[in-house]
Enzyme design. Structure first.
Site, PDB file in Angstrom:
ATOM      1  N   LYS A 111       0.816  -1.224   0.000  1.00  0.00           N
ATOM      2  CA  LYS A 111       0.000   0.000   0.000  1.00  0.00           C
ATOM      3  C   LYS A 111       0.847   1.269   0.000  1.00  0.00           C
ATOM      4  CE  LYS A 111      -4.544  -1.458   1.421  1.00  0.00           C
ATOM      5  NZ  LYS A 111      -5.758  -1.118   2.133  1.00  0.00           N
ATOM      6  N   LYS A 192      -6.397  -7.545  -7.111  1.00  0.00           N
ATOM      7  CA  LYS A 192      -7.618  -7.772  -6.349  1.00  0.00           C
ATOM      8  C   LYS A 192      -8.657  -6.701  -6.689  1.00  0.00           C
ATOM      9  CE  LYS A 192      -7.956  -6.594  -1.940  1.00  0.00           C
ATOM     10  NZ  LYS A 192      -8.783  -6.434  -0.753  1.00  0.00           N
ATOM     11  N   LYS A 195     -12.491  -1.547  -3.644  1.00  0.00           N
ATOM     12  CA  LYS A 195     -13.447  -0.445  -3.682  1.00  0.00           C
ATOM     13  C   LYS A 195     -12.766   0.907  -3.865  1.00  0.00           C
ATOM     14  CE  LYS A 195     -14.369  -1.375   1.076  1.00  0.00           C
ATOM     15  NZ  LYS A 195     -13.095  -1.339   1.773  1.00  0.00           N
TER      16      LYS A 195
END
Ligand code: AQP
Length: 328
Positions: A111, A192, A195
């Site tokens: 991330k 993946k 959202k």
């Protein structure tokens, strides 16, 4: 009885990945375990959020939990920031964790990769996650593959605490779903479905209108063959679409291969779109009734009350054991 804690961050509009990988499981679990389902708003703050959007998204996740079938009488649904014990135990966990072990978390590496500025919260967030789980003495935690390492850290921290201060925390076990643990992006089957992906064509939102769902599935990448066959290594994109089909319809992957033998991707995709629309339409109807309702806020207030009772009991024991002075 097994006790379960899990949560979803209100960091965007929920996707069909969140539904198939998490919420659908939660609905089943509420019948066999004592469940606590959190809306992890503090976790969402690890990356910048627009305040009004965060508030709306928090309500949306709550409404979606109930619309998908979570029963407020059976499971406790609550907003993380409504139970202050989370950040309090989170601090204790930060002081127990080692800098080096947090630096080894692969999700942090993923991330933070390529970002110019990364919050300290993104680095320490596994310690808050440990607090979330340990406060409820959860025996089991439903996790995706990518969260296994964080759960391992939670167990290490619980063990470290128990050794230093005496038996306090239950060591939680992971509950990993076999099929659907990882729904991939529609535009790139190596990533993946998420959202917070800025490209809305990469995911199916649980609130997408039927025509939007049809369009997104039609545009989803496939491969240069025509055969509907499950082979996640060589045919990752079509295998991902087949997984969505299987989880929404209840059909096995073999039955889907059989049904579309010799029919090509066009027919398969058109049917998949209808299967997804049929799955999401009733959820969307219940969602619309709930999201603006007073009942939703009432359920959340009751949920926070129930969650705080359990969490505060654990926190009190921790405060006493580590030597914090009672206020008197
Ligand atoms: N693609 C997915 N397939 C299966 N399960 C998934 N989950 C998320 N994406 C998929 C599961 O949904 C729950 C919610 O996770 P989260 O909100 O805490 O964070 P996340 O895993 O990082 O989810 P997103 O959608 O990818 O959010 P962003 O974009 O904000 O990072 C978890 O149980 C997760 O396994």
């Amino acid at each position: 009885m097994r006790r379960i804690l899990s949560g979803i961050q209100p960091s965007g509009r929920l996707t069909i990945g969140n539904y198939l990988g998490a919420i659908k499981q939660f609905v089943a679990l509420q019948h066999e375990a004592e469940c606590f389902f959190m809306i992890a708003d503090y976790h969402a703050l690890t990356v910048p959020q627009e305040p009004e959007a965060l508030r709306q998204q928090t309500l949306q996740v709550a409404a979606m939990y109930y619309a998908a079938g979570i029963d407020p009488q059976k499971a406790t649904v609550f907003v993380q920031s409504h139970v202050p014990a989370h950040t309090e135990l989170g601090w204790v966990m930060q002081c127990l964790a080692h800098f080096g072990e947090l630096g080894r978390m692969t999700q942090f590496k993923d991330k933070s990769a390529g970002k110019e500025s990364v919050s300290a919260g993104l680095f320490t967030y596994p310690t808050l996650q440990a607090a979330d789980i340990l406060l409820y003495q959860a025996t089991h935690v439903p996790v995706g593959e990518d969260q296994k390492q964080h759960l391992e850290l939670t167990r290490d921290l619980a063990e470290r605490f128990n050794k230093r201060f005496g038996e306090t925390f239950v060591l939680p076990e992971p509950l990993i779903q076999k099929v659907g643990g990882r729904i991939m992006s529609l535009d790139d089957p190596t990533k993946k479905m998420s959202k917070s992906n800025p490209n809305p064509n990469s995911y199916i939102s649980l609130l997408d209108e039927p025509d939007v769902i049809r369009k997104k599935i039609k545009r989803a990448v496939t491969d240069s063959e025509t055969e509907v066959r499950y082979d996640p290594e060589k045919k990752a994109a079509i295998s991902n679409l087949m997984t969505i089909y299987a989880l929404c319809s209840g059909l096995s992957l073999e039955a889907i291969e059989e049904r579309y033998r010799g029919k090509g991707y066009g027919v398969f995709k058109a049917d998949l779109a209808e299967v997804v629309v049929e799955t999401l339409t009733p959820i969307q109807e219940r969602y619309r009734e709930l999201v603006e309702s007073a009942a939703l806020r009432e359920h959340l207030a009751e949920g926070a009350e129930r969650a705080a009772q359990v969490a505060n009991r654990t926190l009190e024991a921790v405060r006493e054991k580590i030597g914090l002075l009672p206020r008197g």
